[in-house]
Design an enzyme around this catalytic site. Structure first.
Site, mmCIF file in Angstrom:
data_model
loop_
_atom_site.group_PDB
_atom_site.id
_atom_site.type_symbol
_atom_site.label_atom_id
_atom_site.label_comp_id
_atom_site.label_asym_id
_atom_site.label_seq_id
_atom_site.Cartn_x
_atom_site.Cartn_y
_atom_site.Cartn_z
ATOM 1 C CG ASN A 7 -1.825 1.130 1.334
ATOM 2 O OD1 ASN A 7 -1.433 2.255 1.046
ATOM 3 N ND2 ASN A 7 -3.052 0.894 1.738
ATOM 4 C CG HIS A 64 1.122 5.637 5.090
ATOM 5 N ND1 HIS A 64 0.408 6.597 5.779
ATOM 6 C CD2 HIS A 64 0.526 4.463 5.378
ATOM 7 C CE1 HIS A 64 -0.545 6.026 6.462
ATOM 8 N NE2 HIS A 64 -0.513 4.718 6.236
ATOM 9 C CG HIS A 123 -8.187 4.280 0.729
ATOM 10 N ND1 HIS A 123 -8.392 4.099 2.081
ATOM 11 C CD2 HIS A 123 -9.384 4.662 0.229
ATOM 12 C CE1 HIS A 123 -9.658 4.364 2.373
ATOM 13 N NE2 HIS A 123 -10.281 4.723 1.266
ATOM 14 N NE ARG A 150 -9.516 8.882 3.874
ATOM 15 C CZ ARG A 150 -9.930 8.120 4.886
ATOM 16 N NH1 ARG A 150 -9.289 7.006 5.185
ATOM 17 N NH2 ARG A 150 -10.969 8.473 5.604
ATOM 18 N NE ARG A 175 -7.784 11.441 5.601
ATOM 19 C CZ ARG A 175 -8.367 10.845 6.628
ATOM 20 N NH1 ARG A 175 -7.717 9.952 7.332
ATOM 21 N NH2 ARG A 175 -9.591 11.127 6.972
ATOM 22 C CG HIS A 176 -3.602 9.029 1.604
ATOM 23 N ND1 HIS A 176 -4.443 8.376 0.749
ATOM 24 C CD2 HIS A 176 -3.834 8.513 2.840
ATOM 25 C CE1 HIS A 176 -5.150 7.500 1.439
ATOM 26 N NE2 HIS A 176 -4.818 7.554 2.710
ATOM 27 C CD GLU A 203 -6.857 -0.164 1.013
ATOM 28 O OE1 GLU A 203 -6.965 0.918 1.615
ATOM 29 O OE2 GLU A 203 -6.073 -1.046 1.353
ATOM 30 C CB THR A 237 -18.651 -2.722 17.321
ATOM 31 O OG1 THR A 237 -18.829 -4.092 16.992
ATOM 32 C CG2 THR A 237 -19.980 -2.086 17.640
ATOM 33 C CD GLU A 273 -7.025 -6.105 2.989
ATOM 34 O OE1 GLU A 273 -7.102 -5.953 1.755
ATOM 35 O OE2 GLU A 273 -6.381 -5.357 3.742
ATOM 36 C CG HIS A 284 -5.440 -1.636 9.444
ATOM 37 N ND1 HIS A 284 -5.693 -0.537 8.657
ATOM 38 C CD2 HIS A 284 -5.253 -1.166 10.684
ATOM 39 C CE1 HIS A 284 -5.686 0.545 9.417
ATOM 40 N NE2 HIS A 284 -5.405 0.190 10.649
ATOM 41 N N GLY A 285 -2.096 -2.723 9.913
ATOM 42 C CA GLY A 285 -1.271 -2.753 11.126
ATOM 43 C C GLY A 285 -0.227 -3.858 11.156
HETATM 44 N N1 PXP Z 1 -5.753 -3.033 4.073
HETATM 45 C C1 PXP Z 1 -6.690 -2.063 4.087
HETATM 46 C C2 PXP Z 1 -8.077 -2.393 3.673
HETATM 47 C C3 PXP Z 1 -6.341 -0.746 4.456
HETATM 48 O O1 PXP Z 1 -7.279 0.212 4.439
HETATM 49 C C4 PXP Z 1 -4.997 -0.468 4.786
HETATM 50 C C5 PXP Z 1 -4.586 0.924 5.088
HETATM 51 O O2 PXP Z 1 -5.154 1.379 6.217
HETATM 52 C C6 PXP Z 1 -4.080 -1.511 4.781
HETATM 53 C C7 PXP Z 1 -4.483 -2.796 4.420
HETATM 54 C C8 PXP Z 1 -2.643 -1.289 5.132
HETATM 55 O O3 PXP Z 1 -2.536 -0.964 6.482
HETATM 56 P P1 PXP Z 1 -1.139 -0.503 7.050
HETATM 57 O O4 PXP Z 1 -0.802 0.792 6.402
HETATM 58 O O5 PXP Z 1 -1.393 -0.399 8.516
HETATM 59 O O6 PXP Z 1 -0.141 -1.566 6.699
#
Ligand code: PXP
Length: 246
Positions: free
Chosen positions: A7, A10, A47, A49, A53-54, A74, A105, A155, A196-197
């Site tokens: 992704n 960033h 993504h 948005r 924003r990015h 995304e 939630t 996902e 994510h994370g």
């Molecule tokens: N998957 C989805 C659906 C996301 O929206 C994101 C970004 O928030 C990621 C994966 C990648 O997450 P990260 O930047 O925390 O690795």
């Protein structure tokens, strides 16, 4: 082998911090995507948005033109972005929540609460030759709903797992939810991705989750790139200053 979707949002976040509103600036997320592909990424995730924003519109069009692997867009299930996706034709769209009412939630998309709208978008994307993924929490009702919607992929949201990583008890509970979710989805013939994370610390334990095909990772890779590259960047700048005759 697990596939990696990088992704690059960033990279655009960093550019926007200095060049917001300008047509060009650094770092360029498209150039970054090409580096990721050269390094072995299976696909590129971005993504677009609603608030831009990015990633900007021009970024996703350039990504579509330039990358040689797969583009995973995304996006929120909003009319404007759906219209853009149908023209752009990414390989996959991953529908994600952007507004409070679309979120369960646990943070993923509320697929169960939006069956009709998501099925409609799923059909429109599939008719245009685009695969559909739904970003959902590892929750049985959301997984069941994803199958009913007819998405090809889910996902699994690994945010809760990543956030609980400091506590073995909570982490193991989240891992169990991911394991159960992956099994349920696989039994429903859904392809299972996760993201994510995820980072260099929490990834090895994720190997316990079965049926995973692809991981989407952004923040930790971009963070690592900053730290891995900072020394060279300083040396290159110092080299330019060395010849100052003052
Ligand atoms: N998957 C989805 C659906 C996301 O929206 C994101 C970004 O928030 C990621 C994966 C990648 O997450 P990260 O930047 O925390 O690795």
């Amino acid at each position: 082998m697990l596939k990696l979707g990088v992704n690059v949002d960033h990279v655009a976040t960093l550019r926007e911090a200095r060049y917001r509103g300008r047509e060009e600036g650094e770092p360029d997320p498209v150039a970054a995507a090409l580096v990721c592909e050269d390094a072995g990424a299976y696909g590129i995730t971005a993504h677009l948005r609603e608030d831009r924003r990015h990633m900007q519109d021009r970024d996703i069009w350039r990504l579509r033109e330039r990358i040689k692997t797969r583009l995973n867009l995304e996006m929120a299930n909003s009319p404007e972005i759906v219209g853009i996706a149908l023209k752009l034709k990414p390989d996959i769209v991953c529908l994600v929540p952007e507004r409070r009412q679309e979120v369960t939630t646990e943070g993923g998309l509320d697929a169960a609460g939006n069956l009709t709208a998501l099925t409609d978008t799923r059909k429109r994307m599939n008719d245009a030759g685009i695969e559909v993924s739904l970003f959902i929490a590892p929750d049985p009702a959301q997984i069941e709903a994803s199958a009913r919607i007819g998405s090809q992929i889910i996902e699994l949201h690994t945010g809760a797992y990543a956030e609980s990583f400091g506590s073995a008890v909570k982490r193991d509970a989240e891992l169990e939810r991911l394991i159960a979710g992956a099994k349920q989805a696989h039994n429903l013939s859904l392809k299972v991705n996760a993201g994510h994370g995820l980072n260099y610390q929490n990834l090895p334990l994720l190997h316990r989750v079965p049926h995973l095909v692809e991981l989407n990772i952004g923040h930790s890779i971009v963070s690592r790139a900053v730290m891995a590259g900072l020394g060279n960047a300083v040396k290159e700048m110092l080299a330019l200053m060395e010849t100052y005759g003052g």
